[in-house]
Design a protein around this motif. Structure first.
Motif, short mmCIF file in Angstrom:
data_model
loop_
_atom_site.label_atom_id
_atom_site.label_comp_id
_atom_site.label_asym_id
_atom_site.label_seq_id
_atom_site.Cartn_x
_atom_site.Cartn_y
_atom_site.Cartn_z
N ARG A 19 50.90 32.71 48.11
CA ARG A 19 52.65 32.75 48.84
C ARG A 19 52.87 33.42 49.90
N ARG A 20 52.51 34.92 49.47
CA ARG A 20 52.63 35.77 50.42
C ARG A 20 51.79 35.96 52.41
N PHE A 21 50.10 35.78 51.70
CA PHE A 21 49.47 35.73 52.30
C PHE A 21 49.28 34.29 53.40
N LYS A 22 49.96 33.73 53.32
CA LYS A 22 49.85 31.96 53.42
C LYS A 22 49.79 31.94 55.09
N ALA A 23 50.68 33.11 55.97
CA ALA A 23 50.32 33.04 56.88
C ALA A 23 49.12 33.74 57.72
N ASP A 24 48.52 34.23 56.96
CA ASP A 24 47.69 34.80 57.54
C ASP A 24 46.18 34.68 57.97
N GLY A 25 46.49 33.43 58.38
CA GLY A 25 45.50 33.08 58.23
C GLY A 25 43.66 33.01 57.92
N ALA A 26 43.48 33.73 56.90
CA ALA A 26 42.58 34.04 55.91
C ALA A 26 41.52 32.48 56.16
N ASN A 27 40.34 32.64 55.59
CA ASN A 27 38.73 31.67 56.19
C ASN A 27 38.09 31.84 54.39
N LYS A 28 38.62 33.69 54.49
CA LYS A 28 37.56 33.85 52.53
C LYS A 28 38.40 34.57 52.07
N ILE A 29 37.74 34.82 50.97
CA ILE A 29 39.16 35.68 50.13
C ILE A 29 37.30 36.50 50.05
N LEU A 30 38.04 37.93 49.76
CA LEU A 30 36.94 39.02 49.80
C LEU A 30 37.19 40.14 48.67
N THR A 31 36.91 40.60 47.57
CA THR A 31 37.35 41.34 46.21
C THR A 31 36.13 41.95 46.13
N ILE A 32 35.88 43.42 45.15
CA ILE A 32 34.73 43.66 44.68
C ILE A 32 34.80 43.77 42.76
N GLU A 33 33.34 43.54 42.69
CA GLU A 33 32.84 43.29 41.16
C GLU A 33 33.49 45.25 40.16
N ALA A 34 33.77 44.86 38.94
CA ALA A 34 33.79 43.63 38.70
C ALA A 34 35.46 42.85 38.36
N SER A 35 36.41 44.04 38.12
CA SER A 35 38.27 43.56 37.66
C SER A 35 39.08 42.33 39.87
N GLY A 36 38.48 42.40 40.17
CA GLY A 36 38.82 42.00 41.43
C GLY A 36 38.40 40.52 41.97
N ILE A 37 37.06 40.18 40.90
CA ILE A 37 37.16 38.71 40.68
C ILE A 37 37.87 37.87 40.13
N ALA A 38 39.01 38.09 39.12
CA ALA A 38 39.48 37.21 38.20
C ALA A 38 41.03 36.85 38.89
N PRO A 39 40.87 37.90 39.61
CA PRO A 39 42.49 37.46 40.63
C PRO A 39 42.47 37.05 42.09
N ALA A 40 40.91 36.91 42.79
CA ALA A 40 40.00 36.30 43.72
C ALA A 40 39.81 35.59 43.08
#
Length: 190
Positions: free
Chosen positions: A44-65
């Motif tokens: 919802r918060r990033f809907k208007a930002d036009g992302a085409n991919k999500i990026l994170t860092i292993e390991a703790s970011g993987i689940a929310p990403a």
């Protein structure tokens, strides 16, 4: 995000040195229903930002990403902390870990991030902003663009979020911790 704030107050633990322990529901044992609520809110918060991919860092970011990727229909790329023998053409940078108290290299394959990509970074914590700075460097090296940065929890007293916002980056944190003084969690009600 009230459901998250309530959960932090109920199950979060404050350790000496400014560490907030949320491993019973976010970054060791995970609550899938809470992670889905986090993903819905990030989408919802990033809907208007036009992302085409999500990026994170292993390991703790993987689940929310990955959950945010599922909700938005976007592919998820995660920066690895060790270069696999199968990775060619990698981009890398060095990040200091507040929790682990040491530097580590993160890397991502040029195959999955490049010019034309608008990356949304999703992670569990924002403290000093070291991981975020590393991600910004990887995105820059790739010739991609940063669409925004979303965090489950921001420790505002460590000022990483202030620096990112001052740099003009769209930053969203679902729960903001103002203080962990005297081992007491003080959440900023949003």
């Amino acid at each position: 995000m009230k459901i998250l704030e309530d959960r932090i107050m109920r199950d979060g633990k404050c350790l000496d040195g400014g560490t907030l322990k949320v491993d019973s529901f976010i970054n060791h044992q995970m609550d899938p229903a809470l992670m889905k609520a986090v993903a819905d809110e990030m989408a919802r918060r990033f809907k208007a930002d036009g992302a085409n991919k999500i990026l994170t860092i292993e390991a703790s970011g993987i689940a929310p990403a990955i959950m945010t990727g599922y909700v938005t229909g976007l592919p998820v790329v995660f920066a690895k902390k060790k270069k696999p023998v199968t990775m060619d053409g990698m981009l890398s940078t060095t990040v200091y870990s507040f929790t682990k108290k040491h530097n580590y290299d993160i890397c991502v394959s040029k195959e999955f991030i490049g010019p034309g990509d608008r990356m949304l970074f999703i992670d569990d914590f924002l403290a000093n902003g070291n991981a975020a700075k590393g991600i910004i460097d990887l995105i820059r090296q790739a010739g991609a663009e940063l669409a925004g940065m979303g965090f489950i929890i921001e420790k505002a007293f460590q000022h990483g979020g202030d620096a990112l916002r001052t740099a003009g980056i769209h930053v969203e944190s679902l729960a903001i911790i103002d203080s962990l003084d005297d081992n007491k969690i003080k959440i900023r009600r949003q």
